[in-house]
Design a protein around this motif. Structure first.
Motif, short mmCIF file in Angstrom:
data_model
loop_
_atom_site.label_atom_id
_atom_site.label_comp_id
_atom_site.label_asym_id
_atom_site.label_seq_id
_atom_site.Cartn_x
_atom_site.Cartn_y
_atom_site.Cartn_z
N CYS A 1 41.99 123.42 104.10
CA CYS A 1 41.89 123.71 102.67
C CYS A 1 43.30 123.75 102.08
CB CYS A 1 41.19 125.04 102.43
SG CYS A 1 40.80 125.35 100.69
N PHE A 2 43.46 123.26 100.85
CA PHE A 2 44.76 123.31 100.19
C PHE A 2 45.04 124.68 99.57
CE2 PHE A 2 45.25 118.60 100.18
CZ PHE A 2 46.62 118.53 100.45
N GLN A 3 44.07 125.60 99.65
CA GLN A 3 44.23 126.95 99.12
C GLN A 3 44.56 126.94 97.62
OE1 GLN A 3 43.17 129.13 101.11
NE2 GLN A 3 43.35 128.14 103.09
N ASP A 4 45.78 127.35 97.24
CA ASP A 4 46.14 127.46 95.83
C ASP A 4 46.68 126.17 95.23
OD1 ASP A 4 48.35 127.72 97.54
OD2 ASP A 4 49.53 128.77 96.03
N MET A 5 46.90 125.16 96.04
CA MET A 5 47.43 123.89 95.52
C MET A 5 46.26 122.99 95.14
SD MET A 5 50.56 124.58 95.67
CE MET A 5 51.18 123.02 95.06
N MET A 6 46.21 122.57 93.89
CA MET A 6 45.07 121.82 93.38
C MET A 6 45.21 120.33 93.70
SD MET A 6 44.03 123.82 89.88
CE MET A 6 45.65 123.96 89.17
N ILE A 7 44.80 120.00 94.91
CA ILE A 7 44.87 118.63 95.42
C ILE A 7 43.52 118.32 96.08
CG2 ILE A 7 46.05 117.06 97.01
CD1 ILE A 7 48.48 118.96 96.88
N VAL A 8 42.96 117.16 95.75
CA VAL A 8 41.67 116.76 96.31
C VAL A 8 41.82 115.42 97.01
CG1 VAL A 8 39.26 116.27 95.82
CG2 VAL A 8 40.47 117.98 94.45
N GLU B 1 35.17 113.60 84.19
CA GLU B 1 35.63 113.53 85.57
C GLU B 1 36.34 114.82 85.97
OE1 GLU B 1 35.29 109.41 83.92
OE2 GLU B 1 36.31 111.24 83.26
N LYS B 2 37.04 115.42 85.03
CA LYS B 2 37.76 116.67 85.28
C LYS B 2 36.81 117.76 85.77
CE LYS B 2 39.90 120.31 82.41
NZ LYS B 2 40.93 120.87 83.30
N VAL B 3 35.64 117.88 85.14
CA VAL B 3 34.66 118.89 85.55
C VAL B 3 34.18 118.61 86.97
CG1 VAL B 3 32.36 119.81 85.10
CG2 VAL B 3 33.90 119.33 83.19
N VAL B 4 33.94 117.35 87.28
CA VAL B 4 33.48 116.96 88.62
C VAL B 4 34.51 117.34 89.67
CG1 VAL B 4 32.89 115.01 90.11
CG2 VAL B 4 32.00 115.11 87.77
N VAL B 5 35.78 117.01 89.40
CA VAL B 5 36.86 117.30 90.35
C VAL B 5 37.05 118.79 90.53
CG1 VAL B 5 39.34 117.08 90.76
CG2 VAL B 5 38.05 115.11 89.92
N GLU B 6 37.07 119.53 89.44
CA GLU B 6 37.33 120.96 89.52
C GLU B 6 36.18 121.73 90.18
OE1 GLU B 6 40.50 121.27 85.82
OE2 GLU B 6 38.50 122.14 85.56
N ASP B 7 34.95 121.31 89.91
CA ASP B 7 33.82 121.96 90.57
C ASP B 7 33.87 121.71 92.07
OD1 ASP B 7 32.99 122.80 88.11
OD2 ASP B 7 31.18 121.56 88.03
N PHE B 8 34.25 120.50 92.45
CA PHE B 8 34.34 120.17 93.88
C PHE B 8 35.47 120.95 94.55
CE2 PHE B 8 36.13 117.73 97.40
CZ PHE B 8 35.01 117.60 98.20
N PHE B 9 36.63 120.99 93.91
CA PHE B 9 37.75 121.74 94.50
C PHE B 9 37.39 123.21 94.66
CE2 PHE B 9 41.56 124.35 94.17
CZ PHE B 9 42.34 123.82 95.18
N SER B 10 36.75 123.79 93.63
CA SER B 10 36.35 125.19 93.70
C SER B 10 35.34 125.41 94.82
CB SER B 10 35.75 125.62 92.36
OG SER B 10 35.30 126.96 92.42
N LEU B 11 34.38 124.50 94.98
CA LEU B 11 33.39 124.61 96.06
C LEU B 11 34.07 124.57 97.42
CD1 LEU B 11 30.35 124.60 96.97
CD2 LEU B 11 30.55 122.09 97.02
N TRP B 12 34.99 123.63 97.62
CA TRP B 12 35.71 123.50 98.88
C TRP B 12 36.44 124.79 99.22
CZ3 TRP B 12 40.65 119.96 99.41
CH2 TRP B 12 41.06 119.94 100.76
N ARG B 13 37.17 125.32 98.24
CA ARG B 13 37.95 126.53 98.48
C ARG B 13 37.03 127.74 98.72
NH1 ARG B 13 42.70 128.29 94.33
NH2 ARG B 13 40.91 128.66 92.98
N THR B 14 35.92 127.81 98.00
CA THR B 14 34.98 128.91 98.18
C THR B 14 34.32 128.86 99.56
OG1 THR B 14 34.54 128.96 95.80
CG2 THR B 14 32.95 130.05 97.23
N ARG B 15 33.93 127.67 99.99
CA ARG B 15 33.36 127.53 101.33
C ARG B 15 34.35 127.97 102.40
NH1 ARG B 15 30.67 121.47 101.06
NH2 ARG B 15 28.61 122.05 100.26
#
Length: 290
Positions: free
Chosen positions: A222-229, A125-139
Protein backbone atom coordinates in the motif's frame (compact mmCIF):
# COMPACT_ATOMS: atom_id res chain seq x y z
CA UNK A 1 22.68 3.64 -3.25
CA UNK A 2 21.74 3.32 0.46
CA UNK A 3 19.15 1.44 2.48
CA UNK A 4 16.50 -0.59 0.69
CA UNK A 5 17.91 0.49 -2.64
CA UNK A 6 20.94 -1.69 -2.01
CA UNK A 7 18.76 -4.56 -0.79
CA UNK A 8 16.77 -4.45 -4.00
CA UNK A 9 19.86 -4.42 -6.17
CA UNK A 10 21.39 -7.29 -4.24
CA UNK A 11 18.17 -9.29 -4.42
CA UNK A 12 17.67 -8.85 -8.12
CA UNK A 13 21.30 -8.86 -9.17
CA UNK A 14 22.79 -11.78 -7.31
CA UNK A 15 19.99 -13.86 -5.80
CA UNK A 16 18.00 -16.35 -7.79
CA UNK A 17 14.30 -15.58 -7.83
CA UNK A 18 12.41 -18.50 -6.29
CA UNK A 19 9.16 -19.27 -8.07
CA UNK A 20 6.39 -20.33 -5.75
CA UNK A 21 2.70 -20.94 -6.30
CA UNK A 22 2.11 -21.64 -2.61
CA UNK A 23 1.52 -19.25 0.23
CA UNK A 24 4.43 -17.09 1.33
CA UNK A 25 3.22 -17.28 4.89
CA UNK A 26 -0.06 -17.18 6.74
CA UNK A 27 -1.13 -14.15 8.72
CA UNK A 28 -1.23 -14.52 12.50
CA UNK A 29 -4.69 -12.99 12.72
CA UNK A 30 -7.41 -15.53 13.53
CA UNK A 31 -10.32 -15.67 11.09
CA UNK A 32 -13.67 -17.41 11.23
CA UNK A 33 -13.51 -20.55 9.14
CA UNK A 34 -16.42 -21.63 6.99
CA UNK A 35 -18.07 -25.04 7.03
CA UNK A 36 -16.03 -27.84 5.52
CA UNK A 37 -15.90 -27.42 1.77
CA UNK A 38 -17.21 -23.82 1.98
CA UNK A 39 -20.60 -24.85 0.50
CA UNK A 40 -21.86 -21.29 0.08
CA UNK A 41 -18.71 -20.07 -1.67
CA UNK A 42 -17.88 -17.28 0.74
CA UNK A 43 -14.64 -15.51 -0.13
CA UNK A 44 -11.90 -16.57 2.30
CA UNK A 45 -8.81 -15.01 0.68
CA UNK A 46 -9.79 -11.39 0.09
CA UNK A 47 -7.40 -9.42 -2.11
CA UNK A 48 -6.23 -6.10 -0.70
CA UNK A 49 -4.91 -4.96 -4.11
CA UNK A 50 -7.04 -6.58 -6.82
CA UNK A 51 -5.94 -9.78 -8.50
CA UNK A 52 -6.54 -8.23 -11.93
CA UNK A 53 -4.25 -5.32 -11.06
CA UNK A 54 -1.49 -7.65 -9.85
CA UNK A 55 -1.83 -9.69 -13.06
CA UNK A 56 -0.94 -6.61 -15.13
CA UNK A 57 2.49 -6.74 -13.51
CA UNK A 58 2.97 -10.47 -14.13
CA UNK A 59 5.50 -11.92 -16.55
CA UNK A 60 4.62 -14.31 -19.37
CA UNK A 61 4.40 -17.19 -16.87
CA UNK A 62 2.04 -15.35 -14.54
CA UNK A 63 4.55 -14.42 -11.82
CA UNK A 64 5.59 -11.13 -10.25
CA UNK A 65 8.90 -10.68 -8.45
CA UNK A 66 8.07 -9.98 -4.82
CA UNK A 67 10.47 -8.71 -2.17
CA UNK A 68 9.29 -9.64 1.32
CA UNK A 69 10.87 -7.40 3.95
CA UNK A 70 10.68 -9.97 6.75
CA UNK A 71 12.95 -12.42 4.96
CA UNK A 72 14.80 -9.99 2.66
CA UNK A 73 14.20 -12.42 -0.17
CA UNK A 74 12.90 -12.03 -3.72
CA UNK A 75 10.29 -14.66 -4.53
CA UNK A 76 8.20 -15.33 -7.62
CA UNK A 77 4.50 -15.20 -6.72
CA UNK A 78 1.26 -15.44 -8.65
CA UNK A 79 -1.65 -13.10 -7.98
CA UNK A 80 -3.46 -15.96 -6.19
CA UNK A 81 -0.84 -16.10 -3.44
CA UNK A 82 -2.44 -15.58 -0.03
CA UNK A 83 0.16 -12.99 0.93
CA UNK A 84 -1.78 -10.55 -1.25
CA UNK A 85 -4.92 -11.27 0.79
CA UNK A 86 -6.66 -10.72 4.08
CA UNK A 87 -8.46 -13.79 5.43
CA UNK A 88 -12.18 -13.11 5.75
CA UNK A 89 -11.60 -9.81 7.53
CA UNK A 90 -14.57 -8.09 5.86
CA UNK A 91 -17.96 -9.59 5.11
CA UNK A 92 -19.27 -10.95 1.80
CA UNK A 93 -21.32 -7.83 1.12
CA UNK A 94 -18.23 -5.64 1.33
CA UNK A 95 -16.25 -8.10 -0.80
CA UNK A 96 -18.76 -8.90 -3.55
CA UNK A 97 -20.93 -5.78 -3.34
CA UNK A 98 -19.26 -2.51 -2.39
CA UNK A 99 -15.70 -3.64 -3.14
CA UNK A 100 -16.50 -5.26 -6.47
CA UNK A 101 -18.41 -2.22 -7.65
CA UNK A 102 -15.49 0.10 -6.90
CA UNK A 103 -13.00 -2.35 -8.43
CA UNK A 104 -15.04 -2.87 -11.59
CA UNK A 105 -15.29 0.87 -12.24
CA UNK A 106 -11.56 1.30 -11.73
CA UNK A 107 -10.61 -1.69 -13.89
CA UNK A 108 -12.75 -0.28 -16.69
CA UNK A 109 -10.88 3.02 -16.44
CA UNK A 110 -7.50 1.27 -16.28
CA UNK A 111 -8.26 -0.73 -19.43
CA UNK A 112 -9.40 2.44 -21.18
CA UNK A 113 -6.15 4.21 -20.27
CA UNK A 114 -4.07 1.25 -21.44
CA UNK A 115 -5.99 1.17 -24.72
CA UNK A 116 -5.41 4.90 -25.24
CA UNK A 117 -9.13 5.70 -25.09
CA UNK A 118 -8.85 7.73 -21.85
CA UNK A 119 -6.10 10.32 -21.68
CA UNK A 120 -7.28 12.65 -18.92
CA UNK A 121 -8.42 12.16 -15.33
CA UNK A 122 -11.44 14.44 -15.46
CA UNK A 123 -14.26 14.92 -12.96
CA UNK A 124 -15.86 11.49 -13.41
CA UNK A 125 -12.53 9.63 -13.61
CA UNK A 126 -11.33 11.43 -10.48
CA UNK A 127 -14.16 9.87 -8.42
CA UNK A 128 -13.30 6.41 -9.78
CA UNK A 129 -9.60 6.79 -8.93
CA UNK A 130 -10.17 8.23 -5.47
CA UNK A 131 -12.75 5.64 -4.48
CA UNK A 132 -10.37 2.89 -5.57
CA UNK A 133 -7.39 4.39 -3.73
CA UNK A 134 -9.49 4.79 -0.58
CA UNK A 135 -10.70 1.17 -0.85
CA UNK A 136 -7.14 -0.12 -1.27
CA UNK A 137 -5.90 1.81 1.74
CA UNK A 138 -8.91 0.82 3.86
CA UNK A 139 -8.47 -2.87 3.03
CA UNK A 140 -4.82 -2.65 4.04
CA UNK A 141 -5.91 -1.15 7.37
CA UNK A 142 -8.43 -3.97 7.87
CA UNK A 143 -5.78 -6.54 7.00
CA UNK A 144 -3.30 -5.08 9.49
CA UNK A 145 -5.67 -4.29 12.36
CA UNK A 146 -8.75 -6.46 11.86
CA UNK A 147 -12.24 -5.40 12.93
CA UNK A 148 -13.44 -5.93 16.50
CA UNK A 149 -16.74 -7.68 17.19
CA UNK A 150 -19.63 -5.50 18.39
CA UNK A 151 -21.56 -6.17 21.58
CA UNK A 152 -25.17 -5.12 20.99
CA UNK A 153 -26.75 -4.21 24.32
CA UNK A 154 -30.23 -5.60 24.81
CA UNK A 155 -30.17 -7.69 21.63
CA UNK A 156 -29.76 -11.42 21.89
CA UNK A 157 -30.03 -12.30 18.22
CA UNK A 158 -31.57 -15.37 16.66
CA UNK A 159 -30.37 -18.89 17.29
CA UNK A 160 -28.78 -19.70 13.95
CA UNK A 161 -26.93 -22.75 12.77
CA UNK A 162 -23.58 -22.33 11.05
CA UNK A 163 -25.25 -23.12 7.75
CA UNK A 164 -27.97 -20.51 8.30
CA UNK A 165 -25.34 -17.89 9.20
CA UNK A 166 -23.42 -18.55 6.01
CA UNK A 167 -26.57 -18.45 3.90
CA UNK A 168 -27.44 -15.04 5.38
CA UNK A 169 -23.94 -13.68 4.78
CA UNK A 170 -24.01 -14.96 1.21
CA UNK A 171 -27.25 -12.98 0.78
CA UNK A 172 -25.50 -9.88 2.21
CA UNK A 173 -27.56 -10.00 5.43
CA UNK A 174 -26.07 -9.01 8.79
CA UNK A 175 -26.65 -11.22 11.84
CA UNK A 176 -25.58 -11.36 15.47
CA UNK A 177 -24.91 -14.24 17.84
CA UNK A 178 -25.72 -14.05 21.54
CA UNK A 179 -25.77 -10.25 21.32
CA UNK A 180 -22.47 -10.03 19.43
CA UNK A 181 -22.13 -8.97 15.81
CA UNK A 182 -18.98 -10.23 14.03
CA UNK A 183 -16.69 -7.28 13.35
CA UNK A 184 -16.42 -8.00 9.64
CA UNK A 185 -20.01 -6.79 9.17
CA UNK A 186 -18.90 -3.25 10.09
CA UNK A 187 -16.45 -3.16 7.18
CA UNK A 188 -18.93 -1.70 4.71
CA UNK A 189 -19.73 1.18 7.05
CA UNK A 190 -16.02 1.94 7.38
CA UNK A 191 -15.42 1.70 3.62
CA UNK A 192 -18.15 4.27 2.93
CA UNK A 193 -16.99 6.47 5.81
CA UNK A 194 -13.35 6.55 4.74
CA UNK A 195 -14.33 6.99 1.09
CA UNK A 196 -16.60 9.97 1.77
CA UNK A 197 -13.99 11.58 4.02
CA UNK A 198 -11.32 11.07 1.36
CA UNK A 199 -13.51 12.65 -1.31
CA UNK A 200 -14.30 15.61 0.96
CA UNK A 201 -10.66 16.19 1.91
CA UNK A 202 -9.49 16.09 -1.71
CA UNK A 203 -12.22 17.98 -3.56
CA UNK A 204 -9.72 20.14 -5.41
CA UNK A 205 -7.05 17.50 -6.00
CA UNK A 206 -6.14 16.81 -9.61
CA UNK A 207 -4.65 13.54 -10.86
CA UNK A 208 -2.36 12.88 -13.80
CA UNK A 209 -1.50 9.82 -15.88
CA UNK A 210 2.22 9.26 -15.43
CA UNK A 211 4.31 7.11 -17.75
CA UNK A 212 7.77 5.66 -17.17
CA UNK A 213 10.00 6.84 -20.02
CA UNK A 214 12.75 4.53 -18.75
CA UNK A 215 12.54 1.70 -16.24
CA UNK A 216 9.46 0.19 -14.65
CA UNK A 217 7.39 0.87 -11.54
CA UNK A 218 7.36 -0.96 -8.19
CA UNK A 219 4.07 -1.62 -6.37
CA UNK A 220 3.98 -1.64 -2.53
CA UNK A 221 1.41 -3.52 -0.45
CA UNK A 222 0.00 0.00 0.00
CA UNK A 223 1.23 3.54 -0.71
CA UNK A 224 -0.31 4.65 2.62
CA UNK A 225 -0.44 8.49 2.59
CA UNK A 226 1.02 8.94 -0.90
CA UNK A 227 -1.77 9.20 -3.48
CA UNK A 228 -0.43 6.95 -6.21
CA UNK A 229 -2.41 4.27 -8.04
CA UNK A 230 -0.47 1.67 -10.10
CA UNK A 231 -1.89 0.51 -13.42
CA UNK A 232 0.94 -1.34 -15.17
CA UNK A 233 4.75 -1.55 -15.11
CA UNK A 234 4.83 1.62 -17.22
CA UNK A 235 1.75 3.50 -16.01
CA UNK A 236 0.54 5.04 -12.77
CA UNK A 237 -2.05 7.64 -11.78
CA UNK A 238 -0.50 10.23 -9.45
CA UNK A 239 -2.15 13.02 -7.48
CA UNK A 240 -0.97 16.60 -7.87
CA UNK A 241 0.90 15.79 -11.07
CA UNK A 242 0.05 16.65 -14.69
CA UNK A 243 0.06 14.02 -17.39
CA UNK A 244 3.74 13.43 -17.97
CA UNK A 245 6.50 11.05 -18.97
CA UNK A 246 9.07 10.55 -16.23
CA UNK A 247 12.81 10.29 -16.59
CA UNK A 248 14.62 7.29 -15.15
CA UNK A 249 15.56 9.34 -12.06
CA UNK A 250 11.95 10.34 -11.50
CA UNK A 251 10.77 6.74 -11.84
CA UNK A 252 13.42 5.87 -9.26
CA UNK A 253 11.95 8.41 -6.82
CA UNK A 254 8.47 6.88 -7.08
CA UNK A 255 9.97 3.41 -6.66
CA UNK A 256 11.84 4.53 -3.56
CA UNK A 257 8.57 5.94 -2.24
CA UNK A 258 6.90 2.57 -2.88
CA UNK A 259 9.64 0.79 -0.95
CA UNK A 260 9.55 3.26 1.94
CA UNK A 261 5.75 3.17 2.26
CA UNK A 262 5.42 -0.62 1.99
CA UNK A 263 4.76 -2.56 5.19
CA UNK A 264 5.44 -6.22 4.40
CA UNK A 265 6.37 -6.45 0.73
CA UNK A 266 6.62 -4.79 -2.64
CA UNK A 267 6.61 -6.30 -6.11
CA UNK A 268 7.20 -5.61 -9.79
CA UNK A 269 7.22 -7.47 -13.08
CA UNK A 270 11.02 -7.49 -13.01
CA UNK A 271 12.85 -5.79 -10.16
CA UNK A 272 16.02 -5.54 -12.25
CA UNK A 273 14.14 -3.08 -14.49
CA UNK A 274 13.07 -0.87 -11.56
CA UNK A 275 15.49 1.92 -10.63
CA UNK A 276 15.43 3.21 -7.05
CA UNK A 277 16.83 6.51 -5.86
CA UNK A 278 16.51 8.33 -2.54
CA UNK A 279 17.38 11.89 -3.56
CA UNK A 280 14.37 13.51 -5.27
CA UNK A 281 14.85 15.43 -8.52
CA UNK A 282 13.48 18.99 -8.11
CA UNK A 283 10.29 18.39 -10.14
CA UNK A 284 9.11 15.64 -7.76
CA UNK A 285 10.77 16.77 -4.55
CA UNK A 286 7.75 18.70 -3.24
CA UNK A 287 5.34 15.77 -3.18
CA UNK A 288 7.64 12.80 -2.62
CA UNK A 289 10.26 14.09 -0.20
CA UNK A 290 9.83 12.74 3.35
Amino acid sequence: MPGHARAVEDGRGSAKVERSAISLGEENMVFEETQKGNPHKLTINQHVFPKKSIDRFSDEKGFVQLFRKESSKVIGATSSNSLFCAKRVWDQSTEAGIGKNIEDRFQGLAESILAGSSNVIGHFEKVVVEDFFSLWRTRQKFRAEGLDDFVLEGIEGDSLTKDEQEILERMHVIFCRAGVMPGRFAAGIHVFGYMNTFRQDNQHMQWGIVRAGEGEFIVPDCFQDMMIVPISPKLMIVADQPNSTLTRSEVAVINQTAIDRSTDYYFARNLSQCPVYRDSPPRLHRIFAN
